[in-house]
Motif scaffolding. Structure first.
Motif, PDB file in Angstrom:
ATOM      1  N   ILE A 201       0.841  -1.200   0.000  1.00  0.00           N
ATOM      2  CA  ILE A 201       0.000   0.000   0.000  1.00  0.00           C
ATOM      3  C   ILE A 201       0.877   1.252   0.000  1.00  0.00           C
ATOM      4  N   LEU A 202       0.310   2.326  -0.515  1.00  0.00           N
ATOM      5  CA  LEU A 202       1.006   3.617  -0.551  1.00  0.00           C
ATOM      6  C   LEU A 202       0.398   4.499   0.536  1.00  0.00           C
ATOM      7  N   VAL A 203       1.250   5.153   1.331  1.00  0.00           N
ATOM      8  CA  VAL A 203       0.758   6.094   2.344  1.00  0.00           C
ATOM      9  C   VAL A 203       1.231   7.484   1.952  1.00  0.00           C
ATOM     10  N   LYS A 204       0.270   8.376   1.699  1.00  0.00           N
ATOM     11  CA  LYS A 204       0.597   9.737   1.244  1.00  0.00           C
ATOM     12  C   LYS A 204       0.776  10.664   2.444  1.00  0.00           C
ATOM     13  N   PRO A 205       1.421  11.828   2.241  1.00  0.00           N
ATOM     14  CA  PRO A 205       1.625  12.761   3.361  1.00  0.00           C
ATOM     15  C   PRO A 205       0.312  13.130   4.047  1.00  0.00           C
ATOM     16  N   GLY A 206       0.350  13.160   5.397  1.00  0.00           N
ATOM     17  CA  GLY A 206      -0.819  13.583   6.168  1.00  0.00           C
ATOM     18  C   GLY A 206      -1.870  12.501   6.366  1.00  0.00           C
ATOM     19  N   GLU A 207      -1.706  11.345   5.725  1.00  0.00           N
ATOM     20  CA  GLU A 207      -2.703  10.272   5.849  1.00  0.00           C
ATOM     21  C   GLU A 207      -2.385   9.361   7.032  1.00  0.00           C
ATOM     22  N   LYS A 208      -3.387   8.549   7.406  1.00  0.00           N
ATOM     23  CA  LYS A 208      -3.144   7.526   8.430  1.00  0.00           C
ATOM     24  C   LYS A 208      -2.668   6.255   7.747  1.00  0.00           C
ATOM     25  N   VAL A 209      -1.759   5.538   8.415  1.00  0.00           N
ATOM     26  CA  VAL A 209      -1.283   4.255   7.879  1.00  0.00           C
ATOM     27  C   VAL A 209      -2.445   3.258   7.991  1.00  0.00           C
ATOM     28  N   ALA A 210      -2.758   2.569   6.889  1.00  0.00           N
ATOM     29  CA  ALA A 210      -3.954   1.723   6.852  1.00  0.00           C
ATOM     30  C   ALA A 210      -3.737   0.317   7.411  1.00  0.00           C
ATOM     31  N   ALA A 211      -2.483  -0.125   7.513  1.00  0.00           N
ATOM     32  CA  ALA A 211      -2.248  -1.491   8.004  1.00  0.00           C
ATOM     33  C   ALA A 211      -0.870  -1.596   8.646  1.00  0.00           C
ATOM     34  N   ASP A 212      -0.717  -2.546   9.564  1.00  0.00           N
ATOM     35  CA  ASP A 212       0.616  -2.835  10.119  1.00  0.00           C
ATOM     36  C   ASP A 212       1.479  -3.372   8.986  1.00  0.00           C
ATOM     37  N   GLY A 213       2.740  -3.008   8.971  1.00  0.00           N
ATOM     38  CA  GLY A 213       3.598  -3.545   7.926  1.00  0.00           C
ATOM     39  C   GLY A 213       5.013  -3.037   8.036  1.00  0.00           C
ATOM     40  N   ILE A 214       5.771  -3.263   6.957  1.00  0.00           N
ATOM     41  CA  ILE A 214       7.184  -2.871   6.934  1.00  0.00           C
ATOM     42  C   ILE A 214       7.390  -1.972   5.729  1.00  0.00           C
ATOM     43  N   ILE A 215       8.129  -0.874   5.933  1.00  0.00           N
ATOM     44  CA  ILE A 215       8.335   0.080   4.835  1.00  0.00           C
ATOM     45  C   ILE A 215       9.172  -0.574   3.728  1.00  0.00           C
ATOM     46  N   LEU A 216       8.628  -0.496   2.521  1.00  0.00           N
ATOM     47  CA  LEU A 216       9.284  -1.104   1.356  1.00  0.00           C
ATOM     48  C   LEU A 216      10.172  -0.075   0.665  1.00  0.00           C
ATOM     49  N   GLU A 217       9.624   1.144   0.522  1.00  0.00           N
ATOM     50  CA  GLU A 217      10.459   2.236  -0.011  1.00  0.00           C
ATOM     51  C   GLU A 217       9.939   3.573   0.492  1.00  0.00           C
TER      52      GLU A 217
END
Length: 680
Positions: A201-217
């Motif tokens: 998933i992509l997380v844009k500035p100011g948004e809430k993270v939608a799921a637990d996970g590990i940053i890919l990039e």
């Protein structure tokens, strides 16, 4: 040195918790239950206003009120009109109480609804008998005001309860409903609850993270304060874990999802909070018992009051009125709510501040703690070991080669020492070789075959046990932790690492001192390091070079001396000791909530939170006791007044006044619970 290679312990059995439902309405649960709760609030509100509209005509039609204001508005059939209007009030306004009464009889658990249902039915039946020929004065206006005040009281109380669980609903709302899913061709917006493991998933500035996970990039700063209580934004880079519900700063990044939404950290927190709000502690059970006794006392007192006044020559109407007033005023309402309201408020507040209560009794018992046993690494210290020196004892072996071989064994471990060695390897851009025949030596280190050589990375304790002499010229200062590298049975060198003391630790230990609570350091690290940390922080004592399985014995020894012990640990290798302690506090457990044996989980490893927990436990218990004292004390004073003890002095409470007093006592309890705060 706690050189323990982590394996996750199986999820604790939550079935041991008592999930029996609390006093009616006092546990607004999640989702649908929250919706039902708001519908109930609206229903009580509507019934209250209908009764309020009918109260004026009923009062004006009542002979007693007419006599009081000096008029006579009786007309043919006026008593039947009064009867008709009051019947609407009794059945429409009194419906929640009548159905509650029947429910409590069926459950063989008489309580508040039983008393109210009984009181209004007695008042109504007696008044109907008057209309149809019995001599005396009807009770219709008292019945109407009583039902009106009861409906208002319930409405206010239910709004208070909804407020107490608002924090829990805020936690639920943290989870965003949509996520930007990265597909091969484009980005699709999908519902969060459809995400599964390994989705990106992509997380844009100011948004809430939608799921637990590990940053890919990508990288960014995340605000995790609603989840952990930590106010400073945390920098997250590729490979770091992120928690669903945390708020993204100005960067955008892609995340590999770790698990479905229902298994996320936030869902587990919500479930934990909900379970803890439902589970009954000893204080709650005490309040329930008191409420049950109060119901019995109310019924017996009511009947005794009626018999006393009637048999001493008072009119039937007066004796009935006294009985109804006693029964109403004695409702164990405030008592039934005294604890559940505080429970709902405290559990949700705790979760917002990074304290997750899994066991209510453990939390309430935190006020009894006399000794806190601290695990050193990652709790009192930062938990980030940095390599401070690499010494090779073999001239043919360069420092970097020693580090390269040691790192091969450490790549499978999550232990802070391993992390420190791997970080150094990464900084020096050294390629880590593969291992074969990997084996962990409990509490002493690890062994494996690397490039055909048998290699051990071990603690000083291993050298002592195997009678291997510590090399000449060996130097390590008091704050350093040392691991020795053995290659093909020959001591090849050692790596020293140091771990900084957390800036918050000293203040936390100091607060414990002020609270007259002892602090003890319990560590697998060597005595020199333990003594240095203990002295720097001003702790009461330390126990060093303890293996994970010996920690349990040390806790037992303290308990045998009469100490009430709280143990803090990382919940994995400290599981037996945490289970043995009177209160087990697992620290820094992040997403691994379900895998702990502790009664309380602290999301951060901050020692300040441990002190906060103890102070909050004390504050919560104080609120419960205040509420219980208030609820009981009010009944002790009000019951005799309702029974007519001061009748000869001209002081008599009407049923409506009794209902007002009962409502006020409930609202006081609700407001007191709402004032509970976490001190940081």
């Amino acid at each position: 040195m706690e050189h323990q290679h982590h394996t996750k312990s199986p999820a604790t059995d939550h079935s041991k918790m008592d999930h029996s439902t609390m006093h009616h309405g006092s546990n607004p649960s999640m989702g649908m239950a929250g919706h039902d709760h708001s519908m109930m609030i609206a229903d009580f509100k509507k019934r209250f206003f209908v009764v309020l509209a009918l109260t004026l005509p009923i009062m004006l039609l009542s002979a007693m009120i007419q006599r009081f204001i000096g008029v006579d508005w009786q007309f043919a059939g006026s008593s039947y009109l009064l009867f008709a209007l009051s019947t609407v009030v009794f059945f429409y306004g009194g419906w929640p109480f009548l159905t509650g009464w029947i429910g409590e009889i069926k459950a063989k658990n008489p309580g508040m609804m039983f008393l109210i249902g009984f009181a209004i039915t007695v008042a109504y039946s007696y008044s109907v008998a008057i209309v149809f020929g019995l001599k005396g004065m009807d009770f219709f206006w008292e019945l109407t005001t009583l039902i009106g005040i009861m409906l208002l009281g319930h409405w206010i109380e239910m709004k208070s309860i909804a407020g107490a669980s608002k924090e829990l609903e805020l936690l639920v709302q943290l989870m965003p409903s949509d996520a930007h899913m990265v597909m091969a061709d484009m980005i699709h917006d999908v519902k969060t609850d459809t995400l599964k493991e390994n989705d990106i998933i992509l997380v844009k500035p100011g948004e809430k993270v939608a799921a637990d996970g590990i940053i890919l990039e990508g990288e960014s700063y995340l605000n995790e304060s609603m989840l952990t209580g930590e106010s400073k934004p945390v920098k997250k880079v590729k490979g770091d874990k992120v928690i669903a519900g945390s708020i993204n700063g100005s960067g955008s990044f892609k995340v590999t999802v770790s698990h479905a939404a229902k298994d996320s950290y936030l869902s587990q927190v919500v479930k934990l909070v909900d379970d803890a709000q439902k589970s009954k502690s000893k204080t709650q059970l005490l309040a329930d018992t008191a409420a049950r006794w109060l119901t019995i006392i109310a019924l017996c007192s009511g009947i005794a009051t009626f018999l006393y006044w009637y048999l001493t020559g008072q009119p039937l109407a007066f004796a009935m009125e006294r009985m109804v007033t006693v029964i109403v005023i004695c409702c164990p309402h405030a008592l039934g709510l005294a604890v559940p309201l505080v429970v709902a408020k405290s559990t949700a507040l705790s979760a917002k501040n990074g304290l997750l209560i899994k066991n209510r009794n453990a939390f309430e018992n935190s006020r009894k703690i006399t000794t806190v046993v601290f695990d050193k690494t990652g709790t009192l210290t930062v938990g980030k070991f940095e390599v401070s020196k690499i010494i090779s004892l073999d001239q043919a072996l360069k420092e970097n080669e020693l580090l390269r071989l040691a790192s091969a064994l450490e790549q499978k471990s999550e232990h802070p020492i391993a992390t420190g060695i791997l970080q150094k390897v990464k900084d020096l851009a050294i390629k880590i070789p593969a291992t074969e025949n990997f084996n962990a030596i409990t509490g002493k280190g690890v062994e494996a075959t690397v490039e055909g050589k048998k290699i051990l990375v071990v603690s000083p304790g291993y050298l002592k046990e195997n009678k291997i002499a510590i090399p000449e010229g060996f130097t390590a200062d008091d704050t350093e932790t040392v691991v020795f590298v053995i290659i093909d049975k020959k001591l090849a060198g050692y790596i020293a690492l140091s771990d900084k003391i957390r800036p918050e630790s000293a203040a936390a230990i100091n607060t414990l001192k002020q609270e007259k609570i002892k602090s003890i350091l319990l560590t697998g690290d060597n005595s020199k390091v333990a003594a240095s940390v203990s002295k720097t922080l001003g702790m009461d004592s330390f126990i060093a070079e303890v293996l994970p399985d010996q920690k349990l014995k040390e806790i037992k020894a303290l308990q045998q001396k009469g100490e009430f012990v709280a143990m803090t640990g990382d919940g994995v290798n400290d599981a037996p000791a945490l289970a043995q302690a009177d209160i087990g506090i697992a620290v820094g457990s992040g997403s691994d909530i379900a895998a702990e044996t502790a009664g309380i989980v602290l999301v951060n490893s901050d020692p300040k939170d441990i002190v906060g927990l103890i102070l909050f436990g004390k504050a919560t218990y104080r609120k419960m006791i205040q509420n219980l004292v208030w609820a009981t004390g009010y009944n002790v004073v009000a019951l005799p007044l309702a029974a007519g003890v001061l009748y000869n002095q001209g002081i008599v409470l009407s049923p409506a006044a009794g209902a007002v007093l009962m409502t006020v006592s409930t609202v006081v309890v609700a407001i007191n619970a709402a004032l509970l705060k976490v001190k940081n």
